[in-house]
Design an enzyme around this catalytic site. Structure first.
Site, PDB file in Angstrom:
ATOM      1  N   ASP A 150       0.806  -1.220   0.000  1.00  0.00           N
ATOM      2  CA  ASP A 150       0.000   0.000   0.000  1.00  0.00           C
ATOM      3  C   ASP A 150       0.841   1.274   0.000  1.00  0.00           C
ATOM      4  O   ASP A 150       0.437   2.300   0.557  1.00  0.00           O
ATOM      5  CB  ASP A 150      -0.969   0.017   1.198  1.00  0.00           C
ATOM      6  N   LYS A 194       1.773   2.122  -5.137  1.00  0.00           N
ATOM      7  CA  LYS A 194       2.310   1.576  -6.397  1.00  0.00           C
ATOM      8  C   LYS A 194       1.374   1.869  -7.572  1.00  0.00           C
ATOM      9  O   LYS A 194       1.825   2.226  -8.657  1.00  0.00           O
ATOM     10  CB  LYS A 194       2.485   0.047  -6.269  1.00  0.00           C
ATOM     11  N   GLY A 232      -4.653  -4.256  -3.702  1.00  0.00           N
ATOM     12  CA  GLY A 232      -5.641  -3.225  -3.987  1.00  0.00           C
ATOM     13  C   GLY A 232      -4.889  -1.970  -4.371  1.00  0.00           C
ATOM     14  O   GLY A 232      -4.179  -1.400  -3.549  1.00  0.00           O
ATOM     15  N   HIS A 233      -4.968  -1.585  -5.635  1.00  0.00           N
ATOM     16  CA  HIS A 233      -4.204  -0.440  -6.129  1.00  0.00           C
ATOM     17  C   HIS A 233      -5.174   0.665  -6.521  1.00  0.00           C
ATOM     18  O   HIS A 233      -6.034   0.464  -7.384  1.00  0.00           O
ATOM     19  CB  HIS A 233      -3.331  -0.870  -7.317  1.00  0.00           C
ATOM     20  N   GLN A 264       1.902  -6.077  -3.200  1.00  0.00           N
ATOM     21  CA  GLN A 264       2.427  -6.199  -1.827  1.00  0.00           C
ATOM     22  C   GLN A 264       3.732  -5.392  -1.679  1.00  0.00           C
ATOM     23  O   GLN A 264       3.887  -4.401  -2.381  1.00  0.00           O
ATOM     24  CB  GLN A 264       2.638  -7.682  -1.441  1.00  0.00           C
TER      25      GLN A 264
END
Ligand code: GDP
Ligand code: IMO
Ligand code: MG
Length: 430
Positions: free
Chosen positions: A14, A17, A41-42, A225
């Site tokens: 988080d 990225k 989750g991006h 990650q």
């Protein structure tokens, strides 16, 4: 020669990225995911509009960019199709631009059941996984009993392998985990019903990437990650089940290591972690609450609150060593606005020793006491600042000190979630 850049998280995920990958697809022509699954989750924000991506690479918002999911990724067909529907509902064309490796491991409902039942059995010792079946799917891959994306094209073969694999997992679910077994026929029918929509996306991703590189197109390899969640190098066992370091990009995408020309390490101006596991600079005070509230630190996948703490140089030093970082992107600088004092952890006290590098494994990290250096904060807002010279002097000093401790140059600074809220110091593609 065109340049290919690997984007990796240098902390516990988080770091931002997704924003950085989206920003760089101004130049890149393709984006490749090489590990992880929909535990990622991006979040991308363009002109105030927010889009969260889990499996689809963060290049999808630019319609001239191709997106690839490599064989190192574990793919839930149901989650992928749901995400495609969400993204297409937002007006973005996915079909024809998303290419899925035929050799990627499938996440099926029994992986989710195993993940959740195991976490429940672990009780207070739980890892705090995302409960998406990531670990059990990677286990099946290593044990050579996985079903893979390409198997969706052969129903008979699919059913036969599923029967064999599920016999084992149902035994574990029923007799070891006290959980409900799953019906093989139902899992097969439900999954094969999705094959028709998955099939047109299946591709020989390594050959497509080789062809793209031969045309001289720059590529981005998008890590999920962060290095400290890497299955080998992170705070084991409080890690994810894949290698998330830059070197994994070659194996997980299917390119030679010489195709990776630069590595951008993404680092928050402070530190966060979701789930269990040691976190030396974690704060339980007002400052921790400031970082969580101003930084909106809630998981983009599970909505869980993220744990927050000061910037940690020994943790970043380990990450830089593991990833071979050629430049840093410091994100969320704006979240530190208004703090009278900002602290940087410069070393750990570990018993009688002083460490300048994160040790291996959760137990050793749990015994690390941070040693802090204090700097004056800044009261001015840095939100949306796009020029280094427009930053408050104390914010400049903080970033300079961070880079000095990291022994790595800063390429970009992010001052807000939006694509445009970015300061360029050294363009990563230059
Ligand atoms: P990823 O998993 O590394 O892609 O990061 P996430 O998207 O899960 O989490 C990063 C969060 O911070 C997202 O909500 C982003 O929109 C947000 N973000 C990224 N960069 C910045 C920044 O510079 N400032 C602020 N305030 N938010 C940012
Ligand atoms: P992005 O790509 C933050 C964490 C989970 C848990 C551990 C293992 O958005 O940075 P898993 O479900 O992978 O078996 O959970 O890893 N985790 C993440 N934390 N960001 C992520 O992805 C994460 N993906 C997994 O919280 O501690
Ligand atoms: Mg995330």
């Amino acid at each position: 020669m065109a340049k290919n850049v690997v984007i990796v998280g240098t902390q516990w995920g988080d770091e931002g990225k997704g924003k950085v990958v989206d920003w760089l697809t101004d130049t890149a022509r393709g984006v490749v995911r090489f590990q992880g699954g929909h535990n990622a989750g991006h979040t991308l924000v363009i002109g105030g509009r927010k889009q969260v991506l889990r499996l689809i690479p963060s290049g999808i918002l630019r319609d001239d960019v191709h997106c690839y999911i490599g064989s190192g990724v574990v793919v839930s067909p149901a989650a992928l199709l749901q995400e495609i529907d969400e993204v297409e509902a937002a007006g973005i064309q996915v079909r024809g631009r998303l290419h899925l490796s035929e050799a990627a491991t499938l996440i099926l409902p029994y992986h989710v059941a195993l993940d959740q039942a195991r976490e429940a059995k672990r009780g207070t010792g739980a890892i705090g996984t995302t409960g998406r079946g990531i670990g059990p799917a990677y286990e099946d891959r290593a044990a050579r009993r996985a079903l893979r994306t390409g198997d969706l094209l052969d129903a008979a073969r699919f059913r036969a392998q599923l029967d064999e694999t599920l016999e084992l997992h149902n035994f574990t679910l029923k007799h070891f985990l006290n959980a409900q077994p799953l019906d093989a026929q139902r899992v097969a029918d439900d999954t094969l019903a999705l094959a028709e929509r998955i099939a047109p996306m299946l591709a020989d991703v390594p050959s497509m990437l080789a062809a793209s590189m031969a045309r001289g197109e720059p590529l981005l390899f998008e890590g999920a990650q962060g290095a400290l969640l890497d299955v080998d190098h992170g705070t084991y066992p409080f890690v994810t089940s894949s290698n998330c370091v830059a070197g994994a990009a070659a194996a997980g995408a299917g390119v030679g290591p010489q195709a990776l020309h630069a590595v951008l390490g993404i680092v928050k101006a402070y530190t966060t972690r979701v789930g269990a596991g040691p976190f030396p600079t974690e704060l339980h005070d007002e400052v921790g609450r400031h970082l969580a509230t101003v930084g909106k630190e809630f998981g983009s996948v599970t909505g869980r609150p993220r744990r927050c703490g000061w910037f940690d140089a020994p943790a970043l030093a380990r990450s830089i060593q593991l990833n071979g970082v050629s430049g840093l992107v410091v994100t969320k600088l704006d979240v530190l606005d208004g703090l009278p004092v900002v602290k940087l952890c410069t070393a750990y006290r570990h018993g009688a020793r002083t460490l300048d590098m994160l040790p291996f494994g959760a137990d050793a990290v749990a015994h690390c006491e941070p040693v802090y250096e204090e700097m004056p904060g800044w009261s001015e807002s840095t939100v949306g600042v796009r020029d280094w010279s427009a930053l408050p002097v104390n914010a400049q000093r903080y970033l300079e000190r961070l880079a000095e401790l990291a022994r790595a140059p800063i390429s970009l600074v992010s001052t807000g979630p939006d694509r445009d809220e970015t300061i360029v110091l050294r363009h990563p593609f230059a």
